[in-house]
Scaffold this active site. Structure first.
Site, PDB file in Angstrom:
ATOM      1  CG  PHE A  88      -1.855  -1.214   0.848  1.00 41.59           C
ATOM      2  CD1 PHE A  88      -2.785  -0.923   0.851  1.00 41.59           C
ATOM      3  CD2 PHE A  88      -1.362  -2.099   1.829  1.00 41.59           C
ATOM      4  CE1 PHE A  88      -4.169  -2.359   0.158  1.00 41.59           C
ATOM      5  CE2 PHE A  88      -2.534  -3.280   1.408  1.00 41.59           C
ATOM      6  CZ  PHE A  88      -4.059  -3.637   0.316  1.00 41.59           C
ATOM      7  CE  LYS A  89       4.029   5.117  -5.682  1.00 40.39           C
ATOM      8  NZ  LYS A  89       3.501   5.067  -7.133  1.00 40.39           N
ATOM      9  CB  ILE A  90       1.789   5.666   2.335  1.00 37.37           C
ATOM     10  CG1 ILE A  90       0.522   4.421   2.960  1.00 37.37           C
ATOM     11  CG2 ILE A  90       1.635   5.965   3.517  1.00 37.37           C
ATOM     12  CD1 ILE A  90       0.547   3.828   4.263  1.00 37.37           C
TER      13      ILE A  90
END
Length: 283
Positions: free
Chosen positions: A79-81
């Site tokens: 999950f790209k944060i």
């Protein structure tokens, strides 16, 4: 397919309904990609949540639940944060639950070190964007120091972050992105992941280099080279919100803000598009 989802359609609140549709669409695409690639698929978390730790965590849990519905297991997902302090904290908490995170918009050593300390699975640095900033600006101590040493600021940051991660046994993998040419690639050989544009891959295919040339297939980054790299006492602090903010120079502050603006605009454009075509004629 997302727009035909009855769970989303049933929501009365317009914004919640749109957000539900977008999440569903992201997961539909991510689920298809997971069938095509052997590794992990990275799904972007809405950049409007960049300064809301709990908002990011809630969104990731929502996406995970949707991925579960289409039979994609958590170990296939990242999950790209964004690497704000709140994003880094969300990464730390998610990783403690066994959820893999991918921190992006890292433009300073402080962000990279804080991300590694949080245990982020993947840390992404945009090499070319730092170079572009350095061409048109000055006054960032980290970038000015790299230039004084005769180094490219983007390549220098990747090298330093890689050495920090591997010297101190952090589990993170480092990803170099915005790689502009094959010289960049040759300078980063050994880094955990590289995102290379097609034209750069093509130029590699056509290049023939002798081992004694400056740019050749020789590993530049390795756990061995990391072990002998020396860090200052200031670089080895345990980062918190205050020390991260005071250690980020103008380049990382401006580039992080610009990156977030770009992602927010894209998210809004997608929602506007969905809004125009909903309800679809067959629902």
């Amino acid at each position: 397919m997302a727009l035909a989802d009855s769970t989303c359609s049933a929501l009365d609140n317009h914004e919640l309904r749109l957000s539900c549709f977008v999440n569903k669409a992201l997961v539909n695409v991510g689920g298809d990609l997971a069938k095509l690639v052997p590794g992990r698929v990275s799904t972007e978390v809405d950049a409007r949540l960049a300064y809301d730790t709990h908002g990011i965590i809630r969104r990731v849990h929502d996406l995970l639940k949707l991925y579960n519905d289409v039979n994609v297991p958590p170990e296939r997902l990242l999950f790209k944060i964004p690497s704000t302090w709140q994003g880094i904290e969300a990464s730390r908490l998610l990783e403690s639950e066994g959820i893999q995170t991918h921190l992006t918009f890292v433009y300073s050593f402080a962000q990279a070190a804080a991300a590694a300390q949080a245990g982020a699975s993947v840390i992404q640095i945009f090499v070319g964007r730092l170079r572009d900033w350095a061409r048109n600006h000055s006054g960032d101590p980290e970038i000015d120091a790299a230039i004084q040493r005769g180094e490219d600021p983007g390549l220098a940051l990747v090298t330093k972050a890689y050495n920090y991660i591997h010297k101190y046994g952090h589990k993170s993998k480092l990803m170099a992105a915005a790689v502009r040419n094959k010289q960049d690639l040759f300078s980063l050989l050994g880094v955990d992941y590289i995102i290379a544009p097609l034209k750069v891959l093509q130029s590699l295919k056509e290049s023939v280099t002798a081992p004694d040339e400056k740019y050749s297939y020789v590993r530049r980054l390795s756990p061995q080279s990391a072990a002998s790299y020396n860090f200052t006492a200031e670089e080895l602090v345990k980062f918190d919100q205050l020390s991260l903010a005071s250690s980020m120079g103008p380049a990382s502050v401006e580039l992080l803000a610009a990156g977030l603006d770009g992602y927010v605009n894209q998210a809004k454009r997608v929602e506007e598009y969905f809004d125009k075509i909903w309800p679809p004629p067959n629902v």
